[in-house]
Motif scaffolding. Structure first.
Motif, PDB file in Angstrom:
ATOM      1  N   UNK A  95      -1.306  -1.705  -6.561  1.00 19.07           N
ATOM      2  CA  UNK A  95      -2.285  -1.123  -5.641  1.00 19.07           C
ATOM      3  C   UNK A  95      -1.782   0.121  -4.882  1.00 19.07           C
ATOM      4  N   UNK A  96      -0.552   0.130  -4.320  1.00 20.68           N
ATOM      5  CA  UNK A  96      -0.150   1.246  -3.459  1.00 20.68           C
ATOM      6  C   UNK A  96      -0.301   2.646  -4.062  1.00 20.68           C
ATOM      7  N   UNK A  97       0.115   2.907  -5.317  1.00 16.72           N
ATOM      8  CA  UNK A  97      -0.065   4.274  -5.830  1.00 16.72           C
ATOM      9  C   UNK A  97      -1.530   4.675  -5.934  1.00 16.72           C
ATOM     10  N   UNK A  98      -2.403   3.705  -6.197  1.00 15.22           N
ATOM     11  CA  UNK A  98      -3.831   4.002  -6.244  1.00 15.22           C
ATOM     12  C   UNK A  98      -4.362   4.335  -4.851  1.00 15.22           C
ATOM     13  N   UNK A  99      -3.896   3.603  -3.842  1.00 17.38           N
ATOM     14  CA  UNK A  99      -4.340   3.874  -2.471  1.00 17.38           C
ATOM     15  C   UNK A  99      -3.900   5.261  -2.024  1.00 17.38           C
ATOM     16  N   UNK A 100      -2.664   5.624  -2.345  1.00 14.95           N
ATOM     17  CA  UNK A 100      -2.182   6.946  -1.972  1.00 14.95           C
ATOM     18  C   UNK A 100      -2.979   8.043  -2.665  1.00 14.95           C
ATOM     19  N   UNK A 101      -3.220   7.864  -3.950  1.00 14.46           N
ATOM     20  CA  UNK A 101      -3.956   8.872  -4.714  1.00 14.46           C
ATOM     21  C   UNK A 101      -5.417   8.945  -4.292  1.00 14.46           C
ATOM     22  N   UNK A 102      -5.975   7.835  -3.836  1.00  8.87           N
ATOM     23  CA  UNK A 102      -7.383   7.801  -3.441  1.00  8.87           C
ATOM     24  C   UNK A 102      -7.673   8.678  -2.230  1.00  8.87           C
ATOM     25  N   UNK A 103      -6.640   8.971  -1.433  1.00 12.60           N
ATOM     26  CA  UNK A 103      -6.836   9.856  -0.286  1.00 12.60           C
ATOM     27  C   UNK A 103      -6.319  11.266  -0.551  1.00 12.60           C
ATOM     28  N   UNK A 104      -5.940  11.534  -1.816  1.00 13.33           N
ATOM     29  CA  UNK A 104      -5.594  12.891  -2.199  1.00 13.33           C
ATOM     30  C   UNK A 104      -4.131  13.245  -2.216  1.00 13.33           C
ATOM     31  N   UNK A 105      -3.257  12.264  -2.123  1.00 13.59           N
ATOM     32  CA  UNK A 105      -1.816  12.532  -2.107  1.00 13.59           C
ATOM     33  C   UNK A 105      -1.238  12.519  -3.523  1.00 13.59           C
ATOM     34  N   UNK A 106      -0.405  13.495  -3.879  1.00 17.95           N
ATOM     35  CA  UNK A 106       0.245  13.479  -5.196  1.00 17.95           C
ATOM     36  C   UNK A 106       1.089  12.222  -5.373  1.00 17.95           C
ATOM     37  N   UNK A 107       1.102  11.705  -6.599  1.00 19.93           N
ATOM     38  CA  UNK A 107       1.793  10.445  -6.893  1.00 19.93           C
ATOM     39  C   UNK A 107       2.698  10.599  -8.100  1.00 19.93           C
ATOM     40  N   UNK A 108       3.884  10.010  -7.994  1.00 21.39           N
ATOM     41  CA  UNK A 108       4.765   9.795  -9.141  1.00 21.39           C
ATOM     42  C   UNK A 108       4.873   8.287  -9.293  1.00 21.39           C
ATOM     43  N   UNK A 109       4.549   7.781 -10.488  1.00 25.38           N
ATOM     44  CA  UNK A 109       4.474   6.344 -10.695  1.00 25.38           C
ATOM     45  C   UNK A 109       5.194   5.953 -11.977  1.00 25.38           C
ATOM     46  N   UNK A 110       5.842   4.795 -11.964  1.00 21.42           N
ATOM     47  CA  UNK A 110       6.489   4.274 -13.166  1.00 21.42           C
ATOM     48  C   UNK A 110       5.442   3.927 -14.215  1.00 21.42           C
ATOM     49  N   UNK A 111       5.780   4.184 -15.466  1.00 17.93           N
ATOM     50  CA  UNK A 111       4.899   3.809 -16.571  1.00 17.93           C
ATOM     51  C   UNK A 111       5.441   2.535 -17.210  1.00 17.93           C
ATOM     52  N   UNK A 112       4.975   1.385 -16.735  1.00 14.61           N
ATOM     53  CA  UNK A 112       5.382   0.109 -17.320  1.00 14.61           C
ATOM     54  C   UNK A 112       4.383  -0.962 -16.927  1.00 14.61           C
ATOM     55  N   UNK A 113       4.463  -2.107 -17.586  1.00  8.19           N
ATOM     56  CA  UNK A 113       3.614  -3.279 -17.314  1.00  8.19           C
ATOM     57  C   UNK A 113       2.157  -2.853 -17.080  1.00  8.19           C
ATOM     58  N   UNK A 114       1.535  -3.324 -15.988  1.00  8.35           N
ATOM     59  CA  UNK A 114       0.119  -3.021 -15.764  1.00  8.35           C
ATOM     60  C   UNK A 114      -0.123  -1.555 -15.443  1.00  8.35           C
ATOM     61  N   UNK A 115       0.900  -0.854 -15.012  1.00  7.97           N
ATOM     62  CA  UNK A 115       0.714   0.529 -14.571  1.00  7.97           C
ATOM     63  C   UNK A 115       0.555   1.519 -15.720  1.00  7.97           C
ATOM     64  N   UNK A 116       0.704   1.062 -16.956  1.00  5.28           N
ATOM     65  CA  UNK A 116       0.442   1.957 -18.088  1.00  5.28           C
ATOM     66  C   UNK A 116      -1.030   2.359 -18.126  1.00  5.28           C
TER      67      UNK A 116
END
Length: 287
Positions: free
Chosen positions: A206-227
């Motif tokens: 959830x956290x990277x989606x919440x950050x991106x939902x308000x317009x903040x750039x995100x760097x996120x790991x590509x693994x498990x559900x986050x793919x």
């Protein structure tokens, strides 16, 4: 439940051995059964929940999970047809605020430019990778702070070793907050120069989606559900050397980062109306 004449009773993860109504069970993930994550869960948790999750899943009239990753895990581990496992994703309900208001709010924490990571502290969340990347890029020398928000539930010995070897100037640039008020959390999301989520494994994320939902750039790991988060331009393979550092540097210097398009994609894909519609369809088909 019998008195209310409910058609279904919903349970998170574990349903009772006997229930007067058909059960609807949501199991987010089975990370504790995967070889690479077993060490992050006590054996008592793995043994007991391994048994109870399986019984609950196999008895459920309707079985739900929150991602394609979770669906695959449940099907593979419990021998359940994946077509019978309903994906009802978590939703993001962002609290919008102006950048000026957000910066004013976080200024109360003596912050201006900062990198943010929101998560409880435990080895699987991989705080040490972000610490090392922050140090390698010498962001503290560029005026950035590194902000960790989340309780220290299980301190990682490797992280402690990295901290002990760090220069005092870096230690002064790292801010630890166990928790913040709800509105302050959204201010942190909005005011961050960059949100980084280097977790080794998630049932959703959830956290990277919440950050991106308000317009903040995100760097996120590509693994498990986050793919599934393919809308992020900086979705990184943590097994590749320096991948996190390279992505963070690129994201911090990307004047064309598609923040608005990503926020819209998240709103369209992760909302309660869509999840409710999927669940309603599953209930209708089961009757």
């Amino acid at each position: 439940m019998r008195r209310e004449a409910a058609d279904y009773t919903h349970f998170q993860y574990i349903s009772p051995l006997w229930c007067p109504t058909p059960t609807l069970v949501t199991i987010h993930d089975l990370l504790f059964l995967e070889p690479e994550f077993k060490a992050h869960f006590p054996w008592t948790y793995r043994w007991l929940n391994g048994l109870l999750f399986r019984l609950s899943a196999q008895k459920a009239k309707i079985l739900c999970t929150v991602s394609a990753y979770g669906q695959n895990q449940l099907s593979r581990r419990y021998g359940i047809d994946s077509q019978k496992i309903v994906i009802t994703p978590n939703a993001v309900s962002a609290q919008q605020m102006s950048l000026d208001k957000a910066k004013k709010r976080v200024s109360g924490y003596a912050l201006d430019r900062f990198i943010l990571f929101v998560s409880r502290v435990e080895p699987r969340k991989n705080h040490k990778a972000l610490w090392r990347a922050f140090e390698t890029l010498a962001l503290h020398k560029q005026g950035f702070k590194l902000v960790f928000i989340g309780k220290k539930e299980w301190m990682d010995p490797d992280l402690e070793a990295v901290m002990q070897q760090s220069d005092p100037s870096l230690l002064e640039a790292v801010i630890w907050l166990d928790s913040v008020p709800h509105e302050d959390l959204w201010a942190f999301y909005r005011a961050a120069a960059l949100f980084v989520y280097p977790s080794l494994g998630e049932g959703f994320g959830i956290p990277p989606l919440e950050a991106a939902a308000v317009g903040t750039p995100v760097v996120c790991a590509r693994n498990t559900a986050m793919v599934d988060f393919e809308f992020f331009p900086y979705l990184v393979d943590l097994n590749q050397p320096e991948s996190l550092e390279k992505a963070m540097n690129a994201a911090l210097n990307d004047p064309e980062y598609p923040a608005q398009q990503i926020a819209e994609a998240i709103q369209n894909q992760y909302n309660w109306s869509a999840s409710a519609k999927s669940l309603a369809q599953a209930i209708e088909q089961s009757n």
